[in-house]
Design a protein around this motif. Structure first.
Motif, short mmCIF file in Angstrom:
data_model
loop_
_atom_site.label_atom_id
_atom_site.label_comp_id
_atom_site.label_asym_id
_atom_site.label_seq_id
_atom_site.Cartn_x
_atom_site.Cartn_y
_atom_site.Cartn_z
N THR A 161 27.22 -34.46 -14.26
CA THR A 161 27.77 -34.56 -12.27
C THR A 161 28.68 -35.64 -12.07
O THR A 161 29.10 -35.27 -10.64
N TYR A 165 33.43 -36.12 -8.89
CA TYR A 165 34.01 -37.15 -8.49
C TYR A 165 35.39 -36.72 -8.70
O TYR A 165 36.27 -37.60 -7.48
N ASP A 168 36.09 -30.34 -7.68
CA ASP A 168 34.76 -29.71 -7.41
C ASP A 168 34.17 -28.90 -8.43
O ASP A 168 34.56 -27.60 -8.38
N GLY A 172 27.02 -30.94 -9.21
CA GLY A 172 27.43 -32.38 -8.59
C GLY A 172 27.43 -32.36 -7.99
O GLY A 172 27.71 -33.26 -6.69
N ARG A 173 28.45 -32.00 -7.35
CA ARG A 173 28.91 -31.60 -5.71
C ARG A 173 27.70 -30.84 -4.85
O ARG A 173 27.46 -31.54 -3.71
N TYR A 176 27.48 -34.95 -4.00
CA TYR A 176 28.41 -34.93 -2.68
C TYR A 176 28.45 -34.70 -1.67
O TYR A 176 28.38 -35.65 -0.65
N SER A 177 28.47 -33.25 -1.62
CA SER A 177 27.94 -32.72 0.08
C SER A 177 27.22 -33.60 0.79
O SER A 177 26.91 -33.68 1.36
N LYS A 180 27.71 -36.54 1.63
CA LYS A 180 28.55 -36.94 2.42
C LYS A 180 28.14 -36.87 4.09
O LYS A 180 28.29 -37.31 4.93
N MET A 187 21.22 -33.17 -0.98
CA MET A 187 21.39 -34.36 -2.09
C MET A 187 19.77 -33.31 -3.20
O MET A 187 20.49 -33.39 -4.58
#
Length: 233
Positions: A161, A165, A168, A172-173, A176-177, A180, A187
């Motif tokens: 994931t 970092y 893209d 893991g996107r 992170y998205s 954010k 998530m």
């Protein structure tokens, strides 16, 4: 509980599964980088671990790589990202550092645990060192090597994931998205996909490992074949 329900609803929405940013494609990316890292780790760890287990030299290397488990993967990823820039190269390096120790330790342990009497007998009838490794030690060590590969695969799947970092890429996107934008359903939903993916892959590798174990238990260890140049009565 309401957040979990929202996450399940997010997963159930067909709109989140299609396209290049959908769950299906992200899952394929996640498996892709996992396969790449594991293949690189196997290409390095299995030959090196076999050499160390067979010769008894370089055992310090197993301990040294084992210490790499204590190094934070995110820290390695950050340093690799600064050196290599944005893209998949940095997470591949960080995940490789994570995958090497269990594979190297498993290969070394499997080869080194081969019964020395069997190895000496193989040499006594004329087998070369290469034949001893391929016909005696590796078949004996396969189950332990597989256990090391299985452990490394699970660690890489769980940690891949972090590829999002610096790129893209992968599941893991969603983490992170979601973090954010405070979309916690996204998530948690992405996290659930990673968990299910890890469980499915672990079940498949576990079945393969049990098959190897049962084959080694059921079938007697084949007697070493004589060296081609050795005359037999």
């Amino acid at each position: 509980m309401s957040i979990l329900i929202e996450a399940l609803r997010w997963l159930a929405d067909p709109a989140h599964w299609g396209g290049e940013t959908g769950i299906a494609w992200r899952t394929a990316q996640h498996l892709g980088i996992t396969a790449l890292v594991v293949a690189l780790a196997v290409a390095v760890a299995v030959p090196v671990g076999t050499w160390i287990g067979h010769t008894g030299r370089g055992r310090w290397l197993v301990s040294a790589t084992g210490a790499a488990r204590a190094v934070p993967t995110l820290g390695v990823l950050t340093l690799a990202g600064l050196a290599l820039g944005i893209g998949l190269a940095a997470p591949a390096v960080a995940l490789l550092v994570l995958a090497l120790p269990p594979m190297l330790a498993g290969t070394y342990s499997g080869i080194a645990s081969t019964d020395r009497t069997t190895v000496d007998a193989a040499r006594a009838i004329g087998l070369t060192e290469w034949q001893v490794v391929t016909q005696v030690e590796i078949p004996h060590a396969m189950a332990i090597i597989m256990a090391g590969v299985r452990g490394a695969v699970l660690q890489v799947i769980a940690t891949a994931t972090l590829a999002a970092y610096t790129a893209d890429y992968g599941l893991g996107r969603f983490l992170y998205s979601g973090l954010k934008t405070r979309d916690y359903a996204q998530m948690i939903g992405g996290s659930l996909v990673v968990v299910v993916l890890a469980l499915v892959v672990d079940a498949a590798l576990g079945a393969l490992q049990r098959r190897i174990d049962s084959r080694d238990t059921a079938a007697p260890e084949p007697a070493p074949t004589p060296h081609p140049t050795e005359e037999t009565p």
